[in-house]
Scaffold this active site. Structure first.
Site, mmCIF file in Angstrom:
data_model
loop_
_atom_site.group_PDB
_atom_site.id
_atom_site.type_symbol
_atom_site.label_atom_id
_atom_site.label_comp_id
_atom_site.label_asym_id
_atom_site.label_seq_id
_atom_site.Cartn_x
_atom_site.Cartn_y
_atom_site.Cartn_z
ATOM 1 N N SER A 149 -8.678 14.666 14.737
ATOM 2 C CA SER A 149 -7.915 13.507 14.266
ATOM 3 C C SER A 149 -8.604 12.211 14.670
ATOM 4 N N LEU B 230 -0.683 2.610 7.895
ATOM 5 C CA LEU B 230 -0.092 2.642 6.554
ATOM 6 C C LEU B 230 1.398 2.977 6.653
ATOM 7 N N ASN C 264 -10.913 10.706 1.800
ATOM 8 C CA ASN C 264 -11.939 11.159 2.756
ATOM 9 C C ASN C 264 -11.337 11.928 3.918
ATOM 10 N N ARG D 202 -8.366 13.444 4.110
ATOM 11 C CA ARG D 202 -7.767 14.718 3.671
ATOM 12 C C ARG D 202 -8.866 15.756 3.448
ATOM 13 N N ARG E 219 -6.244 44.425 25.061
ATOM 14 C CA ARG E 219 -4.856 44.738 25.419
ATOM 15 C C ARG E 219 -4.555 46.213 25.121
ATOM 16 N N GLU F 241 -1.262 12.746 6.462
ATOM 17 C CA GLU F 241 -2.210 12.633 5.337
ATOM 18 C C GLU F 241 -1.613 13.196 4.045
ATOM 19 N N ASP G 123 4.175 19.357 0.622
ATOM 20 C CA ASP G 123 4.872 19.282 -0.670
ATOM 21 C C ASP G 123 4.396 18.100 -1.514
HETATM 22 P P1 TGC Z 1 0.652 6.105 -7.820
HETATM 23 O O1 TGC Z 1 1.419 5.247 -8.769
HETATM 24 O O2 TGC Z 1 0.386 7.531 -8.154
HETATM 25 O O3 TGC Z 1 -0.755 5.386 -7.508
HETATM 26 C C1 TGC Z 1 -0.829 4.008 -7.137
HETATM 27 C C2 TGC Z 1 -2.254 3.553 -7.315
HETATM 28 O O4 TGC Z 1 -3.113 4.306 -6.432
HETATM 29 C C3 TGC Z 1 -4.081 5.051 -7.197
HETATM 30 N N1 TGC Z 1 -4.244 6.343 -6.543
HETATM 31 C C4 TGC Z 1 -5.365 6.719 -5.950
HETATM 32 N N2 TGC Z 1 -6.548 6.095 -5.808
HETATM 33 C C5 TGC Z 1 -7.515 6.747 -5.127
HETATM 34 N N3 TGC Z 1 -7.312 7.973 -4.585
HETATM 35 C C6 TGC Z 1 -6.135 8.611 -4.705
HETATM 36 N N4 TGC Z 1 -5.963 9.801 -4.138
HETATM 37 C C7 TGC Z 1 -5.092 7.992 -5.404
HETATM 38 N N5 TGC Z 1 -3.809 8.318 -5.689
HETATM 39 C C8 TGC Z 1 -3.305 7.314 -6.390
HETATM 40 C C9 TGC Z 1 -3.488 5.152 -8.594
HETATM 41 O O5 TGC Z 1 -4.493 5.353 -9.555
HETATM 42 C C10 TGC Z 1 -2.807 3.811 -8.727
HETATM 43 O O6 TGC Z 1 -3.811 2.852 -8.963
HETATM 44 P P2 TGC Z 1 -3.509 1.585 -9.910
HETATM 45 O O7 TGC Z 1 -4.832 0.889 -10.030
HETATM 46 O O8 TGC Z 1 -3.005 2.143 -11.206
HETATM 47 O O9 TGC Z 1 -2.479 0.777 -9.173
HETATM 48 O O10 TGC Z 1 1.354 6.015 -6.401
HETATM 49 P P3 TGC Z 1 2.807 6.434 -5.948
HETATM 50 O O11 TGC Z 1 3.387 5.284 -5.185
HETATM 51 O O12 TGC Z 1 3.601 6.998 -7.102
HETATM 52 O O13 TGC Z 1 2.505 7.577 -4.872
HETATM 53 C C11 TGC Z 1 2.211 8.842 -5.198
HETATM 54 C C12 TGC Z 1 2.058 9.737 -3.926
HETATM 55 C C13 TGC Z 1 3.396 10.285 -3.477
HETATM 56 C C14 TGC Z 1 1.145 10.870 -4.313
HETATM 57 C C15 TGC Z 1 1.430 8.960 -2.758
HETATM 58 O O14 TGC Z 1 2.193 7.919 -2.379
HETATM 59 C C16 TGC Z 1 1.043 9.784 -1.561
HETATM 60 O O15 TGC Z 1 -0.042 10.371 -1.525
HETATM 61 N N6 TGC Z 1 1.898 9.828 -0.491
HETATM 62 C C17 TGC Z 1 1.511 10.418 0.781
HETATM 63 C C18 TGC Z 1 1.320 9.343 1.808
HETATM 64 C C19 TGC Z 1 0.239 9.675 2.787
HETATM 65 O O16 TGC Z 1 -0.630 10.524 2.571
HETATM 66 N N7 TGC Z 1 0.216 8.977 3.885
HETATM 67 C C20 TGC Z 1 -0.806 9.175 4.880
HETATM 68 C C21 TGC Z 1 -0.763 8.125 5.941
HETATM 69 S S1 TGC Z 1 -2.219 8.058 6.919
HETATM 70 C C22 TGC Z 1 -2.139 9.425 7.886
HETATM 71 O O17 TGC Z 1 -1.302 10.253 7.788
HETATM 72 C C23 TGC Z 1 -3.200 9.537 8.894
HETATM 73 S S2 TGC Z 1 -3.105 10.921 9.907
HETATM 74 C C24 TGC Z 1 -4.484 10.621 10.799
HETATM 75 C C25 TGC Z 1 -4.936 11.687 11.667
HETATM 76 O O18 TGC Z 1 -4.525 11.687 12.855
HETATM 77 O O19 TGC Z 1 -5.796 12.510 11.240
HETATM 78 P P1 FAD Z 2 9.026 11.807 4.777
HETATM 79 O O1 FAD Z 2 8.247 11.076 3.750
HETATM 80 O O2 FAD Z 2 10.343 11.259 5.173
HETATM 81 O O3 FAD Z 2 9.211 13.319 4.283
HETATM 82 C C1 FAD Z 2 10.161 14.198 4.883
HETATM 83 C C2 FAD Z 2 10.226 15.470 4.012
HETATM 84 O O4 FAD Z 2 10.644 15.110 2.681
HETATM 85 C C3 FAD Z 2 8.876 16.178 3.868
HETATM 86 O O5 FAD Z 2 9.087 17.571 3.835
HETATM 87 C C4 FAD Z 2 8.392 15.704 2.513
HETATM 88 O O6 FAD Z 2 7.491 16.641 1.907
HETATM 89 C C5 FAD Z 2 9.702 15.596 1.749
HETATM 90 N N1 FAD Z 2 9.589 14.657 0.633
HETATM 91 C C6 FAD Z 2 9.397 13.310 0.697
HETATM 92 N N2 FAD Z 2 9.328 12.791 -0.548
HETATM 93 C C7 FAD Z 2 9.460 13.829 -1.398
HETATM 94 C C8 FAD Z 2 9.444 13.954 -2.817
HETATM 95 N N3 FAD Z 2 9.255 12.883 -3.614
HETATM 96 N N4 FAD Z 2 9.618 15.170 -3.359
HETATM 97 C C9 FAD Z 2 9.772 16.266 -2.573
HETATM 98 N N5 FAD Z 2 9.782 16.216 -1.220
HETATM 99 C C10 FAD Z 2 9.619 15.016 -0.643
HETATM 100 N N6 FAD Z 2 0.329 7.486 9.333
HETATM 101 C C11 FAD Z 2 -0.565 6.452 9.297
HETATM 102 O O7 FAD Z 2 -0.453 5.539 8.492
HETATM 103 N N7 FAD Z 2 -1.616 6.419 10.175
HETATM 104 C C12 FAD Z 2 -1.821 7.382 11.105
HETATM 105 O O8 FAD Z 2 -2.792 7.319 11.873
HETATM 106 C C13 FAD Z 2 -0.890 8.464 11.178
HETATM 107 N N8 FAD Z 2 -1.023 9.400 12.147
HETATM 108 C C14 FAD Z 2 -0.052 10.349 12.288
HETATM 109 C C15 FAD Z 2 -0.087 11.203 13.397
HETATM 110 C C16 FAD Z 2 0.918 12.145 13.590
HETATM 111 C C17 FAD Z 2 0.898 13.019 14.804
HETATM 112 C C18 FAD Z 2 1.951 12.282 12.623
HETATM 113 C C19 FAD Z 2 2.999 13.341 12.790
HETATM 114 C C20 FAD Z 2 2.001 11.434 11.540
HETATM 115 C C21 FAD Z 2 1.019 10.442 11.365
HETATM 116 N N9 FAD Z 2 1.081 9.514 10.319
HETATM 117 C C22 FAD Z 2 0.187 8.479 10.251
HETATM 118 C C23 FAD Z 2 2.248 9.500 9.431
HETATM 119 C C24 FAD Z 2 2.195 10.546 8.311
HETATM 120 O O9 FAD Z 2 1.268 10.215 7.332
HETATM 121 C C25 FAD Z 2 3.611 10.676 7.743
HETATM 122 O O10 FAD Z 2 4.386 11.309 8.736
HETATM 123 C C26 FAD Z 2 3.630 11.464 6.439
HETATM 124 O O11 FAD Z 2 3.011 10.740 5.400
HETATM 125 C C27 FAD Z 2 5.055 11.861 6.020
HETATM 126 O O12 FAD Z 2 5.938 10.794 6.112
HETATM 127 P P2 FAD Z 2 7.349 10.962 6.900
HETATM 128 O O13 FAD Z 2 7.054 11.556 8.216
HETATM 129 O O14 FAD Z 2 8.018 9.656 6.834
HETATM 130 O O15 FAD Z 2 8.129 12.053 6.078
#
Ligand code: TGC
Ligand code: FAD
Length: 388
Positions: A95, A135, A245, A247, A272, A367, A371
């Site tokens: 991470s 984010l 990147n 993911r 074992r 990331e 789901d």
């Molecule tokens: P949507 O309307 O689909 O898209 C909005 C705009 O974004 C573009 N786009 C992308 N561009 C590049 N790469 C992708 N994978 C892209 N996906 C979408 C899209 O073309 C559009 O562009 P434009 O120019 O038309 O505006 O967006 P939406 O709001 O409907 O969202 C769709 C959804 C649910 C798939 C998206 O919001 C999503 O992926 N949600 C998950 C959130 C997430 O992954 N959060 C991660 C936070 S960071 C983290 O967790 C770090 S953990 C770090 C660690 O410890 O390793």
């Molecule tokens: P929610 O979005 O509330 O989701 C809860 C449940 O509902 C999930 O099962 C989900 O799949 C489901 N759900 C939500 N929407 C839908 C839908 N439309 N349809 C069906 N099911 C749905 N974020 C950062 O920005 N930067 C970081 O560095 C970072 N590091 C992290 C480190 C850790 C240890 C953890 C646990 C999380 C981290 N995150 C970070 C946050 C992470 O990206 C979010 O936890 C993740 O995107 C999910 O958001 P949430 O926890 O609010 O769950």
């Protein structure tokens, strides 16, 4: 226990370049010597082994797939193999590397100004600076487009108000790449430790990723100079370009966790004795071990083809979603089966399986949850977005 020497029934090794294999061996040996001996203790105490950061910088693994500015410029497959080896140690170490390289260095490298690149990238590459990526917000996880963190233009500064949550590295970071709305449009900002109005309290009480720092980021009239905005990207595609990147790296990293659990289960089952025989001699145990190798092999080929597509520049986000979702799910199931093979011993921190299992629960969620990736692939199949 015998030394880990890889899991490779299909001679996947023959598909890697010499450079890719060399970097994998380097990181494998480093993880064996520097991560595995100390990681359980850090998990127990919930501390991040910060001294490893400079060593990762010295090995050149931070931002390894970026070119210039002190970065190694290696292939995406090499980056994937690095993630695999780091995560065989612990998901928290991988991470750290993912966040630093894919979520902090990448956006500056791709969307930053020349001055920003010169200022931050070399120090992030060596580990002199630590970065984090903000984010997610308390009320906006899977749906980051709804974020309420806001920046306003105020003369020669931007002023940011809002809060981020669940941010890896937050409290220890020197540099935060923060996404906030400016005039209703999502933009990236570089916030530095010590900027007025910015704090990053650590979150406590995690049962998962205990050797990783997770934090809130709080912005109360946080004032930053105008030259800290990422000038070359507008909208959600900014943060999503980084997530592609990270993911991708996770799809490889999960294989490392799975390999660690498989290796421990195989070794344990051979030593074992029950009913006068090693438990490895029972068909039901062999079935579990064979299933693990089957799943790891499929995951390896999936990640490798994804890496080759990424190196060719033709990868699409849906392919990354499929691999992240599949490989993390595979690793989590293997961790659970491995725990079962260890019997009661499986719950002890003498063995790595329960730690990997708990870590993978976070990896499944961050990331983009499992789901959400299903829905991204579902949209690719049907053309219908089922998020809303
Ligand atoms: P949507 O309307 O689909 O898209 C909005 C705009 O974004 C573009 N786009 C992308 N561009 C590049 N790469 C992708 N994978 C892209 N996906 C979408 C899209 O073309 C559009 O562009 P434009 O120019 O038309 O505006 O967006 P939406 O709001 O409907 O969202 C769709 C959804 C649910 C798939 C998206 O919001 C999503 O992926 N949600 C998950 C959130 C997430 O992954 N959060 C991660 C936070 S960071 C983290 O967790 C770090 S953990 C770090 C660690 O410890 O390793
Ligand atoms: P929610 O979005 O509330 O989701 C809860 C449940 O509902 C999930 O099962 C989900 O799949 C489901 N759900 C939500 N929407 C839908 C839908 N439309 N349809 C069906 N099911 C749905 N974020 C950062 O920005 N930067 C970081 O560095 C970072 N590091 C992290 C480190 C850790 C240890 C953890 C646990 C999380 C981290 N995150 C970070 C946050 C992470 O990206 C979010 O936890 C993740 O995107 C999910 O958001 P949430 O926890 O609010 O769950």
């Amino acid at each position: 226990m015998r030394k880990f020497d890889g899991v490779d029934l299909y001679n996947v090794d023959s598909l890697f370049s010499d450079e890719e294999k060399a970097v994998r061996e380097l990181v494998r040996a480093w993880t064996e010597d520097n991560v595995i001996p100390i990681i359980e203790e850090h998990c127990r105490k919930a501390t991040f082994p910060r001294h490893l950061v400079a060593q990762m910088g010295e090995m050149g693994v931070l931002g390894v797939n970026l070119h210039g500015y002190g970065c190694a410029g290696m292939s995406n497959v090499a980056y994937g193999l690095i993630c695999q080896e780091l995560e065989r140690g612990d998901s928290g170490i991988r991470s750290f590397c993912s966040v630093q390289g894919s979520l902090v260095m990448f956006p500056i490298w791709k969307h930053g100004s020349e001055e920003q690149k010169q200022k931050y990238l070399p120090k992030l590459a060596t580990g002199e600076f630590i970065g984090c990526f903000g984010l997610t917000e308390p009320d906006f996880g899977s749906n980051p487009g709804g974020m309420i963190t806001k920046a306003i233009d105020d003369g020669d500064s931007y002023v940011i108000n809002g809060a981020k949550m669940w941010i890896t590295n937050g409290t220890v970071a020197d540099v935060a790449v923060v996404w906030a709305k400016l005039d209703g449009v999502i933009r990236g900002f570089i916030v530095e430790k010590g900027d007025p109005g910015f704090t990053a309290p650590e979150m406590h009480g995690k049962h998962s990723l205990r050797a990783s720092v997770t934090s809130e980021l709080v912005f109360q009239d946080c004032r930053i100079p105008k030259d800290r905005i990422l000038p070359h990207v507008h909208g959600l595609k900014g943060p999503f370009s980084c997530l592609n990147n990270a993911r991708y790296g996770i799809s490889w990293g999960a294989i490392g966790s799975a390999m660690a659990c498989f290796h421990s289960a195989r070794e344990y089952s051979l030593s074992r004795i029950q009913f006068g025989k090693p438990i490895a001699s029972f068909q039901l145990v062999q079935n579990k071990l064979a299933w693990m190798v089957r799943e790891i092999t499929k995951a390896q080929l999936l990640a490798l083809q994804l890496g080759r597509l990424k190196d060719a520049g033709t990868v699409i986000p849906e392919q990354i979603s499929l691999a992240k979702m599949n490989n993390v799910d595979m690793a989590l199931q293997i961790a659970r089966e491995a725990r079962d093979i260890h019997g009661a011993n499986g719950i002890l921190d003498e063995y790595p399986v329960m730690r990997h299992m708990a870590n993978l629960e976070s990896v499944k969620t961050y990331e983009g949850t499992h789901d959400i990736h299903n829905l991204i692939v579902g949209k690719w199949i049907t053309g219908i977005a089922a998020f809303e």
